[in-house]
Write a protein that holds these residues in place. Structure first.
Motif, PDB file in Angstrom:
ATOM      1  N   LEU A  12     -36.679  45.374-167.783  1.00  0.00           N
ATOM      2  CA  LEU A  12     -37.569  45.695-166.661  1.00  0.00           C
ATOM      3  C   LEU A  12     -38.006  47.152-166.699  1.00  0.00           C
ATOM      4  O   LEU A  12     -37.267  48.029-167.144  1.00  0.00           O
ATOM      5  N   LYS A  13     -39.231  47.353-166.210  1.00  0.00           N
ATOM      6  CA  LYS A  13     -39.681  48.734-166.019  1.00  0.00           C
ATOM      7  C   LYS A  13     -39.259  49.155-164.619  1.00  0.00           C
ATOM      8  O   LYS A  13     -38.951  48.293-163.779  1.00  0.00           O
ATOM      9  N   LEU A  14     -39.294  50.450-164.349  1.00  0.00           N
ATOM     10  CA  LEU A  14     -38.900  50.953-163.038  1.00  0.00           C
ATOM     11  C   LEU A  14     -39.763  50.303-161.951  1.00  0.00           C
ATOM     12  O   LEU A  14     -40.994  50.307-162.045  1.00  0.00           O
ATOM     13  N   GLY A  15     -39.126  49.732-160.958  1.00  0.00           N
ATOM     14  CA  GLY A  15     -39.861  49.142-159.837  1.00  0.00           C
ATOM     15  C   GLY A  15     -40.305  47.708-160.076  1.00  0.00           C
ATOM     16  O   GLY A  15     -40.819  47.065-159.174  1.00  0.00           O
ATOM     17  N   GLU A  16     -40.093  47.185-161.286  1.00  0.00           N
ATOM     18  CA  GLU A  16     -40.546  45.825-161.600  1.00  0.00           C
ATOM     19  C   GLU A  16     -39.505  44.812-161.121  1.00  0.00           C
ATOM     20  O   GLU A  16     -38.301  45.080-161.190  1.00  0.00           O
ATOM     21  N   ASN A  17     -39.965  43.659-160.626  1.00  0.00           N
ATOM     22  CA  ASN A  17     -39.032  42.618-160.208  1.00  0.00           C
ATOM     23  C   ASN A  17     -38.669  41.739-161.399  1.00  0.00           C
ATOM     24  O   ASN A  17     -39.528  41.351-162.175  1.00  0.00           O
ATOM     25  N   GLY A  18     -37.392  41.419-161.492  1.00  0.00           N
ATOM     26  CA  GLY A  18     -36.932  40.630-162.630  1.00  0.00           C
ATOM     27  C   GLY A  18     -37.113  39.140-162.417  1.00  0.00           C
ATOM     28  O   GLY A  18     -37.012  38.653-161.302  1.00  0.00           O
ATOM     29  N   ASP A  19     -37.384  38.427-163.510  1.00  0.00           N
ATOM     30  CA  ASP A  19     -37.436  36.964-163.482  1.00  0.00           C
ATOM     31  C   ASP A  19     -36.050  36.506-163.938  1.00  0.00           C
ATOM     32  O   ASP A  19     -35.746  36.486-165.123  1.00  0.00           O
ATOM     33  N   LEU A  20     -35.181  36.194-162.966  1.00  0.00           N
ATOM     34  CA  LEU A  20     -33.777  35.957-163.296  1.00  0.00           C
ATOM     35  C   LEU A  20     -33.524  34.559-163.843  1.00  0.00           C
ATOM     36  O   LEU A  20     -34.148  33.582-163.415  1.00  0.00           O
ATOM     37  N   VAL A  21     -32.616  34.490-164.797  1.00  0.00           N
ATOM     38  CA  VAL A  21     -32.060  33.206-165.227  1.00  0.00           C
ATOM     39  C   VAL A  21     -30.537  33.371-165.201  1.00  0.00           C
ATOM     40  O   VAL A  21     -30.029  34.478-165.318  1.00  0.00           O
ATOM     41  N   ALA A  22     -29.861  32.245-165.008  1.00  0.00           N
ATOM     42  CA  ALA A  22     -28.391  32.301-165.017  1.00  0.00           C
ATOM     43  C   ALA A  22     -27.859  31.215-165.943  1.00  0.00           C
ATOM     44  O   ALA A  22     -28.436  30.128-166.035  1.00  0.00           O
ATOM     45  N   SER A  23     -26.784  31.547-166.645  1.00  0.00           N
ATOM     46  CA  SER A  23     -26.133  30.575-167.533  1.00  0.00           C
ATOM     47  C   SER A  23     -24.677  30.438-167.116  1.00  0.00           C
ATOM     48  O   SER A  23     -24.077  31.398-166.607  1.00  0.00           O
ATOM     49  N   MET A  24     -24.136  29.248-167.334  1.00  0.00           N
ATOM     50  CA  MET A  24     -22.723  29.038-167.016  1.00  0.00           C
ATOM     51  C   MET A  24     -22.061  28.239-168.132  1.00  0.00           C
ATOM     52  O   MET A  24     -22.502  27.138-168.452  1.00  0.00           O
TER      53      MET A  24
END
Lengths: 121, 440
Positions: B385-397
């Protein structure tokens, strides 16, 4: 003197049919299609009953109802019309203080009966 | 686990042999009540007694004690949604029927998820919502106007003309809207069907290959950075796909994307080296992530496809989801089904990891089948991410049977979970969002 009904409805053919029916039932009927003008028209028209659609241009029927209830029309009977008829719409309308609720499509007899009952309140 | 089916097998064989419980008990030198407990899987059995019973029933002890099938039992429990005893009975006495019942239950569960996804789509699709609103308005105008014309008298002529015009206008609009709606539904229907089929096709393809693609493990030992290496990889994947003519459209694209990711992982973490390092590091994904300079999602994927006949490694299940919970990758663990279309149990540590991105969460879980698992969940942004950018989150388990977990103690309370509300048997769960599909 006849009682006054304000119809707030943006579909011209529905508004026209409702106006004809309620005129014929002995009410003085005013029609307003723009949601943004509706609250002012309630005051101007001196409406005894408001027939209010939910989906309107510029402002929703819910917003209009909220303004009416928090302003000088806290007790004016309101019949709300919605094309959705979903449980959530009815719940929202009730929370905002609607007097009666009707889902489209409705029969002419139902509308006349409901408006007469509200006018008698 | 052994005792769960042995008793049922003994009872079935004894009955078939026409021997009474008392007779058999006497022959092997135990009390009939003890034999009764054994036959109802309430007492374990082994050693001399098992041998004697086998001899009396003219069979081999190994035939009576052949290992259970935990996946079948788990699937059957899902299907039966009730106490374990009848399930074990059914699996032991009628293995063929039990397999069929479990397979059908799985199919029903998957189809229910598809129906739920389609129903959700119908409720929230803006086009449908707007169209239905339009149709109801048209119908209201037509009904009111037609009733006036049919039932009222002495309508002024000009007004009658206006009403006829409005009937015409509304009926034309209604006709146009319904045509659009029919076209939309036809299009949406075929898209939904192919999407469901694509995911199912990917699952079938991966299961058939046991999540291993040796050819990609062998051919991607070299660096994929060069165009020539990438072209060669494309050629290999094309050849693999050409051998699967049933994979078309979305299914073809999904499988291709999976194989590309597999190849990238194989290149960055070559199988033999990774297996050896993993063993040395007690399969600790953090150590492996540092050793191979790959993110934890990639390491999880590699760990999940490590278990194979010639490599000693725990069997891991794996699920990766988008921030909305939609499964992007799923590799079920025997006995632990993973939903294909979202709506997974919200109590999974997987979802907790979204609130702590970048922090791996080690947790214990008890499934509603009673099986104990350990999980390692991790959420992060898909890209830097760049400063101030919102992340597109993924999660793994990563999921592993508790007794086979290499990860050690989690120091967290055990989460009481299920697979999804529709098939979860837990009563009084505060996280339940929908009722159980089949009530016990």
């Amino acid at each position: 003197m006849n009682q006054r009904v304000l119809i707030v409805e943006d579909e011209p053919n529905i508004a026209s049919a409702l106006k004809f029916l309620l005129d014929h039932a002995g009410f003085d009927v005013v029609v307003e299609a723009d949601g943004a003008q509706a609250v002012a028209r309630v005051s101007e028209s001196g409406a005894d009953v408001v027939v209010l659609d939910v989906m309107l241009p510029n402002r929703s029927g819910f917003d209009i109802l909220r303004d009416m209830r928090s302003g000088s029309h806290a007790d004016t009977p309101v019949l709300m019309l919605t094309a959705k008829g979903q449980a959530q719409d009815r719940k929202t309308a009730e929370e905002l203080g609607v007097t009666a609720f009707m889902t489209k499509p409705f029969s002419n007899a139902e509308v006349i009966k409901a408006v007469r009952e509200l006018a008698a309140l | 686990m052994l005792r769960s089916l042995v008793g049922s097998r003994i009872r079935e064989l004894r009955r078939r042999s026409g021997i009474s419980q008392t007779q058999l008990a006497k022959t092997v030198g135990i009390s009939p009540s003890y034999l009764n407990l054994i036959e109802h899987n309430k007492r374990g059995i082994g050693g001399q007694i098992l041998n004697s019973i086998a001899e009396a029933l003219n069979t081999r002890a190994s035939q009576l004690s052949e290992s259970d099938n935990p996946t079948l039992l788990s699937d059957l429990r899902d299907a039966a949604e009730r106490s374990t005893e009848p399930v074990e009975d059914l699996a032991a006495r009628f293995p063929g029927w039990a397999t069929l019942a479990a397979a059908q239950a799985r199919k029903i569960r998957d189809q229910e998820a598809v129906i739920s996804a389609l129903s959700d789509r119908l409720s929230h699709d803006p086009f449908l919502s707007e169209t239905v609103h339009g149709i109801l308005s048209n119908v209201t105008a037509i009904r009111s106007t037609a009733s006036i014309l049919a039932q009222m008298e002495a309508i002024p002529e000009a007004q009658v003309k206006d009403f006829y015009k409005s009937l015409h206008t509304e009926s034309v609009r209604l006709s146009d809207t319904t045509e659009d709606l029919a076209a939309y539904l036809a299009r949406a229907g075929s898209e939904a069907a192919s999407a469901a089929t694509a995911e199912e096709a990917l699952d079938q393809y991966l299961t058939r290959n046991q999540y291993h693609f040796e050819i990609l493990d062998q051919e991607t030992q070299s660096d994929l950075a060069s165009n020539a290496a990438l072209a060669e990889l494309d050629e290999t994947i094309n050849a693999m796909l050409a051998a699967e003519p049933q994979l078309t459209g979305d299914a073809h694209d999904l499988v291709r994307a999976y194989l590309h990711t597999y190849a990238e992982d194989a290149c960055a973490m070559p199988l033999e080296t990774f297996a050896s390092k993993a063993k040395e590091a007690s399969f600790d994904p953090m150590i492996l992530s540092r050793a191979f300079d790959r993110d934890l999602h990639s390491v999880f994927r590699r760990l999940a496809n490590l278990h194979r006949p010639r490599i000693e490694a725990p069997q891991f299940g794996l699920i990766t989801v988008s921030a909305s919970g939609y499964p992007l990758l799923r590799q079920p663990l025997p006995g632990f089904a993973l939903p294909r279309h979202g709506n997974a149990c919200p109590l999974w540590p997987l979802f907790r990891s979204f609130s702590q991105p970048g922090q791996p969460l080690l947790a214990d879980m008890e499934h509603d089948t009673g099986q104990q698992y350990q999980t390692l969940a991790f959420a992060s942004s898909r890209k830097q991410l760049k400063l101030g950018e919102n992340g597109d989150l993924v999660a793994s388990m990563l999921i592993v049977a508790k007794e086979k977990s290499p990860f050690g103690a989690s120091f967290q309370p055990t989460a009481m979970v299920g697979t999804a509300c529709r098939i979860c048997t837990r009563v009084g769960c505060s996280a339940r969002t929908s009722s159980q599909l089949i009530q016990s």
